[in-house]
Write an enzyme that holds these catalytic residues in place. Structure first.
Site, PDB file in Angstrom:
ATOM      1  N   THR A 102      76.043 129.978 -24.626  1.00 44.45           N
ATOM      2  CA  THR A 102      74.574 130.042 -24.502  1.00 44.45           C
ATOM      3  C   THR A 102      74.095 129.333 -23.236  1.00 44.45           C
ATOM      4  OG1 THR A 102      74.299 128.077 -25.900  1.00 44.45           O
ATOM      5  CG2 THR A 102      74.127 130.224 -26.993  1.00 44.45           C
ATOM      6  N   HIS A 151      88.403 138.536 -31.319  1.00 47.78           N
ATOM      7  CA  HIS A 151      87.421 139.612 -31.476  1.00 47.78           C
ATOM      8  C   HIS A 151      87.381 140.545 -30.267  1.00 47.78           C
ATOM      9  CE1 HIS A 151      85.030 137.268 -34.784  1.00 47.78           C
ATOM     10  NE2 HIS A 151      86.143 137.801 -35.234  1.00 47.78           N
ATOM     11  N   CYS A 188      96.036 155.174 -28.815  1.00 46.43           N
ATOM     12  CA  CYS A 188      97.246 154.813 -28.058  1.00 46.43           C
ATOM     13  C   CYS A 188      97.095 153.484 -27.318  1.00 46.43           C
ATOM     14  CB  CYS A 188      97.634 155.917 -27.075  1.00 46.43           C
ATOM     15  SG  CYS A 188      96.577 156.022 -25.614  1.00 46.43           S
ATOM     16  N   SER A 205      79.175 129.315 -35.816  1.00 40.83           N
ATOM     17  CA  SER A 205      78.566 129.111 -37.131  1.00 40.83           C
ATOM     18  C   SER A 205      79.622 129.137 -38.238  1.00 40.83           C
ATOM     19  CB  SER A 205      77.508 130.189 -37.397  1.00 40.83           C
ATOM     20  OG  SER A 205      78.115 131.462 -37.378  1.00 40.83           O
ATOM     21  N   ILE A 217      77.043 121.555 -26.305  1.00 44.24           N
ATOM     22  CA  ILE A 217      78.442 121.465 -25.888  1.00 44.24           C
ATOM     23  C   ILE A 217      78.611 121.013 -24.434  1.00 44.24           C
ATOM     24  CG2 ILE A 217      80.528 122.853 -25.466  1.00 44.24           C
ATOM     25  CD1 ILE A 217      79.406 124.627 -27.890  1.00 44.24           C
TER      26      ILE A 217
END
Ligand code: OAD
Ligand code: ZN
Length: 246
Positions: free
Chosen positions: A26, A119, A130, A193, A235
């Site tokens: 963020t 992810h 493929c 989260s 952070i």
């Protein structure tokens, strides 16, 4: 202080595994998913089964890609990413498991083989059948021509290389991530989260195998009760202060 406590935990650890979510990006200007104004407050995710079954869903997915609906192409790593990269370079962090698809850990200098993308990655596309990799710009003319985008080699469906809801997790990556979690002696969560499974199960895997667990997140998470240290703060500034103490 917060920084002192986390710096100490990092100092006494031998194998730190960092686990990141959208919260680490963020500060690079990329919205997260579940905060107010987050991605899932603006659009509905396209489910994997719909992508496979419906031409319209595929059209919508490609339109999001080419209209840059996520709105963050060109984002740069921030202090949080760079702190993690330094810890990898120092040999303190053995791997970075990320739920993010933004490529910013690699962009901050973490060698690609130390980033485990559970992810996927939103900066390129892949054939679902493929596995052939395609760059978006090479596909743009087919979207502009309103074609259904299929593989030149096997005619399988081509899709952005992210993992959608309903889509199988990448097996090799999940295996490696689990192994890393089992070997960690400090599992450091930055900006997630921790509600999307199976990825959110990794901190628990680490903890059960004897690792310490630290969670840095603006808000509470469901796994806070399992953690040895919980820091509800931003952070970038925190990790910069931690690095000054190491
Ligand atoms: P979320 O949006 O669910 O959570 C991000 C967390 O980071 C929130 O709890 C924020 O409070 C926190 N946060 C945001 N900015 C922060 C900052 N600068 N410092 C500290 N904390 C901050 O994102 P994820 O947990 O990554 O999956 O979401 C998990 C998965 O759900 C994603 O990988 C994505 C999504 O659907 C797929 O697309 C498959
Ligand atoms: Zn193919």
């Amino acid at each position: 202080t917060d920084a002192k406590n986390l710096a100490h935990m990092i100092q006494v650890a031998e194998r730190v595994v960092v686990f990141t979510g959208a919260g680490i990006s963020t500060e690079s200007g990329i919205p997260d998913f579940r905060s107010p104004g987050g991605v899932w407050s603006k659009m509905k995710p396209i489910m994997f089964q719909d992508f496979v079954a419906s031409r319209d869903a595929r059209r919508e997915a490609w339109t999001r890609v080419f209209n840059k609906t996520a709105g963050w192409t060109g984002a740069e790593p921030n202090a949080g990413h760079y702190a993690v990269a330094k810890l990898v370079e120092a040999g303190k962090v053995t791997s970075v498991i990320t739920q993010n698809v933004d490529n910013l850990h690699q962009a901050s200098g973490v060698p690609a083989d130390k980033v485990i993308e559970v992810h996927g990655n939103a900066s390129y596309a892949k054939c679902l059948q493929c596995g052939k990799r395609y760059e978006f710009e090479a596909l743009r003319h087919r979207w502009e021509a309103d074609e259904d985008i299929t593989c030149m080699f096997c005619t399988g469906l081509v899709k952005s290389a992210t993992i959608s809801f309903g889509q199988a997790m990448p097996e090799a990556e999940m295996e490696r991530a689990t192994e890393e979690a089992l070997l960690a002696d400090l599992f450091l969560v930055l900006g997630s989260s921790l509600v999307v499974y199976p990825a959110a199960g990794l901190p628990v895997v680490a903890k059960k195998a004897g690792s310490r667990l630290a969670i840095v997140n603006r808000e509470e998470t469901d796994l806070d009760p399992y953690a040895d240290l919980v820091l509800n703060t931003d952070i970038g500034p925190l990790m910069s202060a931690v690095m000054e103490r190491l």
